[in-house]
Design an enzyme around this catalytic site. Sequence first.
Site, PDB file in Angstrom:
ATOM      1  N   CYS A 170      19.874  30.099  29.576  1.00  0.00           N
ATOM      2  CA  CYS A 170      21.099  29.834  30.329  1.00  0.00           C
ATOM      3  C   CYS A 170      20.697  29.198  31.646  1.00  0.00           C
ATOM      4  O   CYS A 170      20.031  29.829  32.475  1.00  0.00           O
ATOM      5  CB  CYS A 170      21.891  31.123  30.565  1.00  0.00           C
ATOM      6  SG  CYS A 170      23.355  30.881  31.603  1.00  0.00           S
ATOM      7  N   GLU A 332      39.783  50.955  48.493  1.00  0.00           N
ATOM      8  CA  GLU A 332      39.462  50.432  47.167  1.00  0.00           C
ATOM      9  C   GLU A 332      40.170  51.261  46.095  1.00  0.00           C
ATOM     10  O   GLU A 332      40.352  52.468  46.256  1.00  0.00           O
ATOM     11  CB  GLU A 332      37.940  50.470  46.952  1.00  0.00           C
ATOM     12  CG  GLU A 332      37.452  50.213  45.550  1.00  0.00           C
ATOM     13  CD  GLU A 332      37.892  48.869  44.993  1.00  0.00           C
ATOM     14  OE1 GLU A 332      38.306  48.829  43.827  1.00  0.00           O
ATOM     15  OE2 GLU A 332      37.840  47.856  45.728  1.00  0.00           O
ATOM     16  N   ASP A 379      40.184  40.982  50.022  1.00  0.00           N
ATOM     17  CA  ASP A 379      39.333  40.399  48.977  1.00  0.00           C
ATOM     18  C   ASP A 379      39.807  40.912  47.618  1.00  0.00           C
ATOM     19  O   ASP A 379      39.087  41.630  46.927  1.00  0.00           O
ATOM     20  CB  ASP A 379      37.868  40.765  49.228  1.00  0.00           C
ATOM     21  CG  ASP A 379      36.925  40.095  48.242  1.00  0.00           C
ATOM     22  OD1 ASP A 379      37.336  39.114  47.588  1.00  0.00           O
ATOM     23  OD2 ASP A 379      35.775  40.560  48.112  1.00  0.00           O
ATOM     24  N   CYS A 405      39.772  34.634  44.724  1.00  0.00           N
ATOM     25  CA  CYS A 405      39.158  34.090  43.508  1.00  0.00           C
ATOM     26  C   CYS A 405      40.204  33.417  42.631  1.00  0.00           C
ATOM     27  O   CYS A 405      39.933  33.072  41.481  1.00  0.00           O
ATOM     28  CB  CYS A 405      38.429  35.186  42.731  1.00  0.00           C
ATOM     29  SG  CYS A 405      39.480  36.554  42.205  1.00  0.00           S
TER      30      CYS A 405
END
Length: 449
Positions: A170, A332, A379, A405
Site C-alpha cells: 500500500c 467526549e 472537532d 472532516c
Amino acid sequence: MAQFFKAKPNSSKQLSAKQSFSVQQLDHLGAGIAQHQGKVVFIPGALPNETVQAQLTEQKKNYARAKLIKVETPSTERVSPLCPHYHTCGGCDLQHMSLTAQREHKSAALVDIMAKFAGAEGSLAPALSGEGWHYRRRARLATLFDKNTKQLSLGFRASSSSHVVSITECLVLAKPLSDLIAPFAKLLNQLAAKSSLGHLELIAADNGHFAVIRITKSLNDKDMAKLAQFAEQHQIHICLQDNEGEFHGVNGTLLLPVYQLLDDKTDVQPVSLTFTPGNFVQVNAQINKAMVAQALDWLAPQPGERILDLFCGMGNFSLPLARMGADVIGVEGVPEMVSQARENAVANGLSNLTFYHGDLSADLSSEPWMGKIDKLLLDPARAGAYESLQWLKKMKPRQVVYVSCNPASLARDSAVLLERGYKLQKLGLIDMFPQTHHIEAMALFELAK
C-alpha cells in the site's frame, strides 16, 4: 381513432452505449462533471478539460452516472497511478491526478461549499499539506477466507463493495507497515485458525510498530508460537483482540502505542498521546502535528483562559492547549476515550485539564461544564456539531476553531455561527488524505464586536 402501442426507447441500449463527453470540472467527491442531453453526468476517474469515452450506467431525472472507458484527450494534470492495485482497491480515488491539482481542487471545493451553503467568506489560509505517499501511520486490512481454496486473502475492500481486494503493498501506508503486508498474508495462511481471523490492523507509533489481529476463537499454542516468532523476527508488537474487545499481547505483555502531538521544533514541552488499538486517532502524523500547531496559533491560548474542547477524543487538542497554560475542559461521547484522555493528562503532568463524558447531541443545559468560556474548539465526526452549537449563547466564546472532516456539515454549522454573530476570519484546507477526494478543513470564527 385507434391507439396503437408505442414501444418505449430501449433504456438498456441507452445505458450500454459508449459516448464521448467533455469534462468541465470535478464535484467535491472527485468525479468528473460533463453535460449530456441537458443533464449533469458524473464520471469518476475523469478530469477537467478532458474528452473521454464513457458508458452511462445510471439515469436519473436530473443527472446521470457513467463509467470511464477511455481518455481521448488527457488533461495536463493527469498522471499514471503508482499503485498496482489502484483500479481495483477502494482506498484511493485520485491517484490519476497530480498532487498539486488535487490540493487546488480541494481548496476550491471547500471555498465553494462554504460560500454556497453558508454564505461564508474568510481569508484563505495556506493548505496544511505534507507527503503524498506513505503518510498513513495506521490502516485496517480486511480478511476473507475462501472455503474452496482454503486460502485467506488480506487487503482492502473494493469501492462500494464488500469484496476484499488482495494486496501486496500500500503506497499510502507507512513504508515499514506496507512492507509487512505480504509477510503477514503468508503468516496468517500458516495458522490453523486462519478461518477464524478477522481484520488486521497495522500501526506505526513513536514507540514502535504494532499489529492487532481480530480473532473469533482462541488460538492454539502452535499458532501463538508462530505469531511470537514473527513478532520477534520483524520487531513488531502483536496483540490479539477477542470477541469481548479485550487485547492480549502474544508474548504475554500488552504495550500501548504512543504518538507525539507537538512538532519537535516547538519550544513547548513535549506532549504525548497514548491510546488503545481501536481508539480513533488521526492517521497522518505529519499533518496532525501541523493541525495541532495551527489550532494553537489561531486560538493563542493564554494562562487562565477557559477553553472548551468538544468531541475531544483522547486529548489530541486538549493536551497541547493545556500545555500552553489554559484551563481546558474536554468533552467526549465515548467513555473509553474519556478514560484514556484522563490517563494521558496524568502521564503528561497536566493538572489544568478536566475531561467529561457526555452526549453532545443531547440537552447540555445542566452539564457541570456548561457555562461562560473564553474560547471553543470543535472537532466533531462527519455529522458535525449542529446540536452543540445551539448552546452558544450560554457559552459565549470570543473565538471558535472548528476542525472538520466533512465540508458539508461544516458549511451547515458555519451558518449557525454566522447567525449567532460570529464572523469567519480564516479558512484552510487540511490535506489529511492525499490521493483521495477526502476534504478536511479548519475554520476560525470570532464574535463580532
